[in-house]
Write a protein that holds these residues in place. Structure first.
Motif: not given
Length: 335
Positions: A147, A237, A241-245
């Protein structure tokens, strides 16, 4: 006879001077109703194939159809967009030369380069803000951080161990990474490249460990397992890329890390307001098209469907002091 000849020659000379003056006199300002009545040049200060170029081509196609004249993209890559901006600044302010530009061309370049051939405060009429384009922090898969937060902690604990790349000295990818490095006292090594394509080649190849890159050009490598995403810049976001914070979600929430680059449309200073107003209206119409939005969002950009000249100018003025601090901090300088 001599007097008659002298009079005739004087008259002829006078008519010639009048003809020359009329030919050199500027054309009267054109109103929006008759604009455009000939092809329009759309300058892009970057090579064909990049996000800014594609945005310009998508819009040019829509403008051509809606206004009945060709809008022709003219790529003038070089020196971080300077070549294109200079060509725009030196064009007649008649609406027949406009530009789709990347914000750093106006905001950052004035601090990176010792001398510009144009004045970003005086030589352009900003027409509208088009898109916001966050970038994503991508790293080699074998790196010991998963991360952005872990990366920041790692460089703090291991100063001088990490080498990062950027798509150019003074670029967004350079100055933001330099800012993180300063925050964490990471003593990272910066490796600048002449564009994102060679940067990604070396990132995938292992010459550098990580970099801030575009979604459009990096996603294929992530899907192939050759890179991994650590986080995205900006206040929220990405739809792509909705899953990448975001970096901010991971505690890296300083103002520069919430910034995004943006694209806009500009014309030479002095372009008649009715023409600018027509371009604003036609651009809003084009950006409402779902197909246009899908194409632009595929590059990781978010569409601004109702930007105004005043809002574009306000955005520019708000970004300038932040960019000055970031460029000074990074030490980025070019001739």
């Amino acid at each position: 006879m001599n007097a008659i000849r002298r009079t005739t020659w004087a008259l002829a000379a006078g008519l010639a001077l009048m003809s020359t003056a009329m030919a050199q006199a500027p054309a009267p300002a054109q109103d929006a109703a008759s604009y455009p009545n000939r092809p329009v040049k759309v300058i892009v200060g970057w090579a064909a194939g990049g996000a800014t170029d594609v945005i310009a081509r998508v819009l040019s196609e829509k403008w051509s159809k809606s206004m009945g004249q060709s809008f022709v993209v003219d790529n003038k890559p070089g020196a971080g967009g300077i070549m294109g901006a200079d060509a725009l600044a030196k064009s007649p302010p008649d609406g027949y030369t406009i530009s789709v530009f990347l914000s750093a061309t106006l905001t950052a370049n004035q601090f990176v380069y010792n001398k510009l051939p144009y004045n970003p405060d005086k030589d352009f009429a900003l027409i509208t803000h088009l898109t916001n384009g966050a970038v994503v922090l991508a790293a080699r898969p074998e790196t010991p951080y998963a991360t952005a937060r872990e990366f920041a902690d790692y460089i703090k604990a291991h100063p001088g161990k990490v080498k990062y790349g950027s798509y150019g000295t003074g670029s967004f990818g350079h100055v933001i990474m330099a800012y993180i490095d300063e925050m964490q006292r990471g003593q990272m090594t910066h490796v600048p490249y002449k564009g994102e394509t060679p940067l990604l080649q070396d990132l995938v190849g292992g010459s550098v460990e990580l970099a801030l890159v575009s979604v459009a050009n990096s996603e294929q490598h992530v899907k192939a397992g050759k890179l991994k995403y650590l986080g995205v810049t900006g206040p929220k976001r990405l739809q792509a890329l909705p899953n990448v914070p975001t970096l901010a979600e991971q505690g890296l929430d300083e103002v520069p890390l919430k910034m995004v680059g943006w694209t806009g449309i500009a014309a030479p200073a002095g372009t008649p307001k009715p023409i600018i107003d027509k371009l604003v209206a036609e651009t809003h119409k084009a950006l409402q098209d779902p197909a246009v939005q899908a194409r632009i969002m595929g590059f990781g950009n978010e569409v601004v469907t109702n930007g105004t000249p005043a809002e574009a100018l306000a955005r520019y003025k708000a970004d300038v002091p932040i960019w000055k601090k970031l460029v000074d901090l990074s030490g980025a300088r070019a001739n």
